[in-house]
Design a protein around this motif. Structure first.
Motif, PDB file in Angstrom:
ATOM      1  N   VAL A  71       8.925  -3.526 -30.755  1.00  0.00           N
ATOM      2  CA  VAL A  71       8.349  -2.075 -30.536  1.00  0.00           C
ATOM      3  C   VAL A  71       9.126  -1.564 -29.452  1.00  0.00           C
ATOM      4  O   VAL A  71       9.653  -0.337 -29.584  1.00  0.00           O
ATOM      5  CB  VAL A  71       6.804  -2.096 -30.659  1.00  0.00           C
ATOM      6  N   GLY A  72       8.704  -2.036 -28.263  1.00  0.00           N
ATOM      7  CA  GLY A  72       9.495  -1.552 -27.041  1.00  0.00           C
ATOM      8  C   GLY A  72      10.868  -1.271 -27.390  1.00  0.00           C
ATOM      9  O   GLY A  72      11.483  -0.131 -26.913  1.00  0.00           O
ATOM     10  N   ALA A  73      11.649  -2.317 -28.040  1.00  0.00           N
ATOM     11  CA  ALA A  73      12.992  -2.296 -28.290  1.00  0.00           C
ATOM     12  C   ALA A  73      13.376  -1.044 -29.000  1.00  0.00           C
ATOM     13  O   ALA A  73      14.297  -0.242 -28.805  1.00  0.00           O
ATOM     14  CB  ALA A  73      13.502  -3.301 -28.960  1.00  0.00           C
ATOM     15  N   ALA A  74      12.482  -1.013 -30.058  1.00  0.00           N
ATOM     16  CA  ALA A  74      12.811   0.374 -30.965  1.00  0.00           C
ATOM     17  C   ALA A  74      12.582   1.709 -30.281  1.00  0.00           C
ATOM     18  O   ALA A  74      13.330   2.535 -30.175  1.00  0.00           O
ATOM     19  CB  ALA A  74      11.747   0.379 -32.050  1.00  0.00           C
ATOM     20  N   VAL A  75      11.418   1.825 -29.331  1.00  0.00           N
ATOM     21  CA  VAL A  75      11.326   2.877 -28.533  1.00  0.00           C
ATOM     22  C   VAL A  75      12.329   3.075 -27.551  1.00  0.00           C
ATOM     23  O   VAL A  75      12.729   4.380 -27.363  1.00  0.00           O
ATOM     24  CB  VAL A  75      10.093   2.992 -27.826  1.00  0.00           C
ATOM     25  N   SER A  76      13.026   2.198 -26.992  1.00  0.00           N
ATOM     26  CA  SER A  76      13.864   2.197 -25.912  1.00  0.00           C
ATOM     27  C   SER A  76      15.483   2.590 -26.771  1.00  0.00           C
ATOM     28  O   SER A  76      16.053   3.673 -26.230  1.00  0.00           O
ATOM     29  CB  SER A  76      14.240   1.007 -25.464  1.00  0.00           C
ATOM     30  N   SER A  77      15.450   2.326 -27.906  1.00  0.00           N
ATOM     31  CA  SER A  77      16.759   2.580 -28.707  1.00  0.00           C
ATOM     32  C   SER A  77      16.692   4.165 -29.024  1.00  0.00           C
ATOM     33  O   SER A  77      17.686   4.847 -28.786  1.00  0.00           O
ATOM     34  CB  SER A  77      16.913   1.854 -30.060  1.00  0.00           C
ATOM     35  N   VAL A  78      15.260   4.419 -29.650  1.00  0.00           N
ATOM     36  CA  VAL A  78      15.430   6.084 -29.912  1.00  0.00           C
ATOM     37  C   VAL A  78      15.447   6.953 -28.738  1.00  0.00           C
ATOM     38  O   VAL A  78      16.228   7.947 -28.686  1.00  0.00           O
ATOM     39  CB  VAL A  78      13.875   6.278 -30.543  1.00  0.00           C
ATOM     40  N   SER A  79      15.070   6.433 -27.556  1.00  0.00           N
ATOM     41  CA  SER A  79      15.059   7.226 -26.200  1.00  0.00           C
ATOM     42  C   SER A  79      16.440   7.426 -25.959  1.00  0.00           C
ATOM     43  O   SER A  79      16.884   8.403 -25.255  1.00  0.00           O
ATOM     44  CB  SER A  79      14.135   6.461 -24.976  1.00  0.00           C
ATOM     45  N   PHE A  80      17.164   6.221 -26.024  1.00  0.00           N
ATOM     46  CA  PHE A  80      18.694   6.176 -25.535  1.00  0.00           C
ATOM     47  C   PHE A  80      19.396   6.951 -26.554  1.00  0.00           C
ATOM     48  O   PHE A  80      20.157   7.961 -26.089  1.00  0.00           O
ATOM     49  CB  PHE A  80      19.174   4.617 -25.905  1.00  0.00           C
ATOM     50  N   ILE A  81      19.089   6.991 -27.722  1.00  0.00           N
ATOM     51  CA  ILE A  81      19.920   8.011 -28.646  1.00  0.00           C
ATOM     52  C   ILE A  81      19.529   9.431 -28.434  1.00  0.00           C
ATOM     53  O   ILE A  81      20.503  10.295 -28.056  1.00  0.00           O
ATOM     54  CB  ILE A  81      19.463   7.973 -29.855  1.00  0.00           C
ATOM     55  N   VAL A  82      18.427   9.786 -27.982  1.00  0.00           N
ATOM     56  CA  VAL A  82      17.950  11.284 -27.689  1.00  0.00           C
ATOM     57  C   VAL A  82      18.794  11.816 -26.416  1.00  0.00           C
ATOM     58  O   VAL A  82      19.135  12.814 -26.295  1.00  0.00           O
ATOM     59  CB  VAL A  82      16.507  11.486 -27.599  1.00  0.00           C
TER      60      VAL A  82
END
Length: 215
Positions: A71-82
């Motif tokens: 879950v943290g990895a998914a949040v991290s990936s979305v934040s990275f993209i934004v």
């Protein structure tokens, strides 16, 4: 080398002028200490991940998955993209403006200057990906940036008035420029790559991150 110069550098002169030279310099030093420290922490996680997996490289997503879960990895990936989408827009916008100024005939094509900028340099990256040519081109552009900066300083030197550096000192507004200062020192996305290129040598990695970001 060029990666340690974040997009915030484009707005740095404008946002720091009302605050003053001394407060801005002090705030920039604090921002550098913070960003360099977080860069070193990311490097430690990358080295630990490389050691545990036995791989010669890793990624931010893999590191996040191993430390804070899927879950943290998914949040991290979305934040990275934004974040990087915003940075990409800033680069393309300003790059297009500079391209139009340097080559006015670009506007005669009828296409938006940022689109042409993206096509030219995006095409360069696509055609040279995975080859030494891309690294050579990146180093060349970083060298041009350094030479241009030195030339600008030398040209402006005759008009330099040291006393004016201390005319403005709005310490109360240093927090207003903090986001721009931090954005000027964003390089953390390449820390795993640096760790891989330096073959996990902690001493060399520490020097590369601290000295590279300071310069």
């Amino acid at each position: 080398a060029g990666t340690t110069v974040g997009a915030g550098i484009l707005a740095l002169p404008a946002v720091t002028q009302p605050v003053g030279f001394v407060p801005s310099t002090a705030a920039l030093l604090v921002a550098w200490v913070y960003m360099a420290t977080t860069g070193l922490l990311i490097a430690e996680v990358a080295l630990a991940e490389m050691a545990s997996s036995g791989k010669v490289s890793t990624s931010l997503q893999s590191m996040a998955a191993q430390t804070i879960g899927p879950v943290g990895a998914a949040v991290s990936s979305v934040s990275f993209i934004v974040v990087h989408f915003g940075l990409l827009v800033a680069y393309l916008s300003r790059g297009g403006e500079l391209l139009a100024v340097a080559f006015p005939e670009v506007l005669a094509t009828g296409l938006p200057a940022p689109a042409i900028f993206a096509a030219v340099f995006g095409g360069l990256v696509f055609l040279t990906k995975g080859s030494d040519a891309l690294e050579v081109a990146n180093n060349a552009f970083a060298s041009v940036l350094l030479v241009s900066f030195v030339a600008l300083v030398l040209l402006a030197a005759p008009s330099f008035e040291p006393g004016r550096l201390f005319e403005v000192a709005n310490w109360g507004h240093t927090t207003d420029i903090a986001p721009t200062l931090l954005l000027s020192l964003v390089f953390h996305n390449v820390v795993p790559t640096v760790c891989a290129q330096l073959e996990g040598d902690r001493h060399k990695i520490t020097i590369a991150i601290t000295l590279g970001s300071f310069l």
